[in-house]
Write an enzyme that holds these catalytic residues in place. Structure first.
Site, PDB file in Angstrom:
ATOM      1  N   ASP A  24      -4.291  -9.479  13.366  1.00  0.00           N
ATOM      2  CA  ASP A  24      -4.368  -8.067  13.750  1.00  0.00           C
ATOM      3  C   ASP A  24      -3.343  -7.838  14.864  1.00  0.00           C
ATOM      4  OD1 ASP A  24      -5.054  -5.547  14.936  1.00  0.00           O
ATOM      5  OD2 ASP A  24      -6.941  -5.663  13.824  1.00  0.00           O
TER       6      ASP A  24
ATOM      7  N   ASN B 166       0.847  -1.203   0.000  1.00  0.00           N
ATOM      8  CA  ASN B 166       0.000   0.000   0.000  1.00  0.00           C
ATOM      9  C   ASN B 166       0.876   1.245   0.000  1.00  0.00           C
ATOM     10  OD1 ASN B 166       0.467   0.881   2.864  1.00  0.00           O
ATOM     11  ND2 ASN B 166      -0.313  -1.177   3.230  1.00  0.00           N
TER      12      ASN B 166
ATOM     13  N   LYS C 292     -10.467  -3.156  19.134  1.00  0.00           N
ATOM     14  CA  LYS C 292      -9.077  -3.612  19.209  1.00  0.00           C
ATOM     15  C   LYS C 292      -8.567  -3.642  20.650  1.00  0.00           C
ATOM     16  CE  LYS C 292      -8.023  -2.523  14.553  1.00  0.00           C
ATOM     17  NZ  LYS C 292      -7.051  -2.993  13.585  1.00  0.00           N
TER      18      LYS C 292
ATOM     19  N   ASP D 282      -4.608  -6.122   5.342  1.00  0.00           N
ATOM     20  CA  ASP D 282      -5.629  -6.949   5.995  1.00  0.00           C
ATOM     21  C   ASP D 282      -5.532  -8.409   5.549  1.00  0.00           C
ATOM     22  OD1 ASP D 282      -6.806  -4.928   7.533  1.00  0.00           O
ATOM     23  OD2 ASP D 282      -7.811  -4.131   5.760  1.00  0.00           O
TER      24      ASP D 282
HETATM   25  O1  C5P Z   1      -8.319  -2.030  11.187  1.00  0.00           O
HETATM   26  P1  C5P Z   1      -7.411  -0.986  10.698  1.00  0.00           P
HETATM   27  O2  C5P Z   1      -6.354  -1.482   9.758  1.00  0.00           O
HETATM   28  O3  C5P Z   1      -8.074   0.243  10.142  1.00  0.00           O
HETATM   29  O4  C5P Z   1      -6.688  -0.499  12.032  1.00  0.00           O
HETATM   30  C1  C5P Z   1      -5.620   0.359  12.005  1.00  0.00           C
HETATM   31  C2  C5P Z   1      -4.760   0.157  13.212  1.00  0.00           C
HETATM   32  O5  C5P Z   1      -4.589  -1.232  13.460  1.00  0.00           O
HETATM   33  C3  C5P Z   1      -3.377   0.709  13.028  1.00  0.00           C
HETATM   34  O6  C5P Z   1      -2.894   1.075  14.289  1.00  0.00           O
HETATM   35  C4  C5P Z   1      -2.610  -0.486  12.468  1.00  0.00           C
HETATM   36  O7  C5P Z   1      -1.243  -0.392  12.687  1.00  0.00           O
HETATM   37  C5  C5P Z   1      -3.238  -1.631  13.224  1.00  0.00           C
HETATM   38  N1  C5P Z   1      -3.300  -2.906  12.521  1.00  0.00           N
HETATM   39  C6  C5P Z   1      -2.511  -3.941  12.943  1.00  0.00           C
HETATM   40  N2  C5P Z   1      -2.583  -5.154  12.340  1.00  0.00           N
HETATM   41  C7  C5P Z   1      -3.449  -5.357  11.322  1.00  0.00           C
HETATM   42  C8  C5P Z   1      -4.255  -4.303  10.882  1.00  0.00           C
HETATM   43  C9  C5P Z   1      -4.145  -3.100  11.497  1.00  0.00           C
HETATM   44  O8  C5P Z   1      -1.715  -3.752  13.875  1.00  0.00           O
HETATM   45  N3  C5P Z   1      -3.492  -6.535  10.757  1.00  0.00           N
END
Ligand code: C5P
Length: 411
Positions: free
Chosen positions: A319, A223, A356, A291
């Site tokens: 995550d 990305n 989270k 993701d």
């Molecule tokens: O769910 P989303 O990607 O929008 O969440 C963003 C936050 O979650 C950020 O702090 C990102 O670093 C963390 N994140 C993570 N592992 C993932 C997805 C997101 O630590 N697989």
């Protein structure tokens, strides 16, 4: 400006100024003037190169003491030997700290009065670096500065600046010596025993940049995260004294001074690196973690085939933020996540906070220009409410966040 409680830290204190050779040397005169005004006593050591920029006469007039220039001067040595001089001071300040002086100090060289004093002193040392931007960013200089900061517990080397801006040589970037009032403030903090580093002794893990999820040995999914915000957070935490491990996806950025960087590519590697860096007091997860990853990465390059393009099966990545936030003995005391949203920032960020399990979320609206840019407008979401911050540079966002983190631990 120096806070009133801090300026009283200067009255009656002794500061030894070592002035290196650089155009910023003229600012050292102003530092001495400000110190005298605040009631501090000063003495100056002028290097050979420094004497090309300011005169011993100006320094003697401002300090009220003879200026020391040479290591082997019988008169000087009988008045106050160089070891005595290095102990006379309550604080030693090197301004400007040139690349040469920094290199000597980092390697224990003692071939003139300035470098010998730096090695012989038993007092804290404050460096105010000043040099061309390319020189400052050179890995050799960065390594030397990191080394000097690492000597912290032993010799107490602290660094103020350098600032960003137009340089005397016409180039632009970090390398300008911090302005005299800022140096004065740093001196006051050091002398007050609060070295301005409220996170000293704390450990932090920061993730930054994108992940790269391989499809085959030559292709992957990634990305547009530049990593700038996360790198700035790592730098800001380190500036406040934290011991920072920066787990970085592939980006084209130099590691901030004093920060340990661990390179990773895929999200699963990032998770393993974060786990290895725990326990830590602080976790700031700013990486744009993919993701999904490809299920069944091909071991050889996937060939273009007459049957049309291959289809990729995706599986969910772990995550990392949710894992770090989960209750347990290794959970950091403060876990900060980031949320990049294109709509409904507040609702999405708050939902993320509870889903989270992290303590704070730094939310930014990425419908505007954010990726790769130097500016950022964020809102800090905590369990006590939302706090929109005005648009500012990513460095300023990072410093504000680091300060908030420091305040959290103070409370
Ligand atoms: O769910 P989303 O990607 O929008 O969440 C963003 C936050 O979650 C950020 O702090 C990102 O670093 C963390 N994140 C993570 N592992 C993932 C997805 C997101 O630590 N697989």
């Amino acid at each position: 400006m120096t806070a009133p409680s801090l300026s009283s830290a200067l009255a009656g204190r002794k500061v030894l100024l070592i002035i290196g050779g650089g155009i910023a040397a003229y600012k050292a005169l102003e530092v001495i003037r400000l110190l005298s005004k605040a009631g501090a006593e000063t003495m100056a050591v002028l290097t050979k190169a420094g004497a090309e920029f300011v005169t011993p006469m100006s320094l003697a007039a401002l300090t009220g003491h003879p200026v020391r220039q040479d290591l082997f001067m019988p008169d000087d040595e009988t008045a106050m030997g160089h070891i005595e001089l290095s102990r006379w001071a309550d604080l030693v300040v090197v301004a400007p700290a040139t690349a040469g002086l920094i290199a000597k100090a980092a390697n224990g060289m003692a071939d003139d009065l300035a470098s010998t004093t730096l090695l012989a002193t038993d007092k804290k040392v404050l460096l105010a670096p000043a040099m061309n931007v390319r020189m400052w960013l050179h890995p050799a200089v960065q390594a030397n500065v990191a080394r000097l900061k690492g000597f912290d517990g032993y010799q107490g080397m602290a660094v103020v600046g350098p600032d960003d801006g137009v340089m005397a040589c016409g180039e632009f970037g970090p390398g300008r010596m911090a302005e005299p009032p800022v140096i004065l403030d740093a001196i006051a903090r050091l002398l007050a025993g609060q070295d301005g580093r409220p996170l000293t002794g704390r450990t932090a893990v920061v993730t930054a940049g994108p992940t790269f999820e391989p499809i085959d040995p030559v292709r992957g999914l990634t990305n547009r995260s530049s990593g700038k915000q996360g790198y700035a957070v790592a730098a800001a935490l380190a500036e406040l004294g934290a011991q920072v491990t920066l787990i970085s996806g592939p980006v084209a950025l130099d590691a901030p001074v004093g920060v340990t960087r661990v390179w990773v590519e895929a999200a699963t590697e990032m998770k393993a690196a974060v786990d290895a860096a725990l326990p830590a007091d602080i976790a700031v997860m700013s990486a744009a973690v993919a993701d999904w990853r490809v299920d069944g990465v091909a071991s050889g390059k996937i060939k273009k085939a007459p049957g049309g393009p291959p289809s990729l099966a995706l599986i969910e990545n772990p995550d990392i933020l949710a894992g770090v936030s989960a209750p347990g003995p290794r959970r950091p005391k403060l876990v900060v996540g980031f949320a990049a949203e294109t709509s409904d920032l507040a609702a999405n960020a708050r939902a993320k906070l509870s889903r989270k399990g992290c303590d704070w979320i730094v939310g930014n609206d990425v419908s505007d220009e954010v990726f790769g840019s130097d500016g950022n407008a964020v809102t800090l979401f905590t369990r006590n409410g939302d706090e929109p911050w005005p648009r500012q540079s990513k460095t300023q966002v990072a410093r504000k966040l680091a300060q908030r983190i420091a305040d959290h631990f103070k409370a």
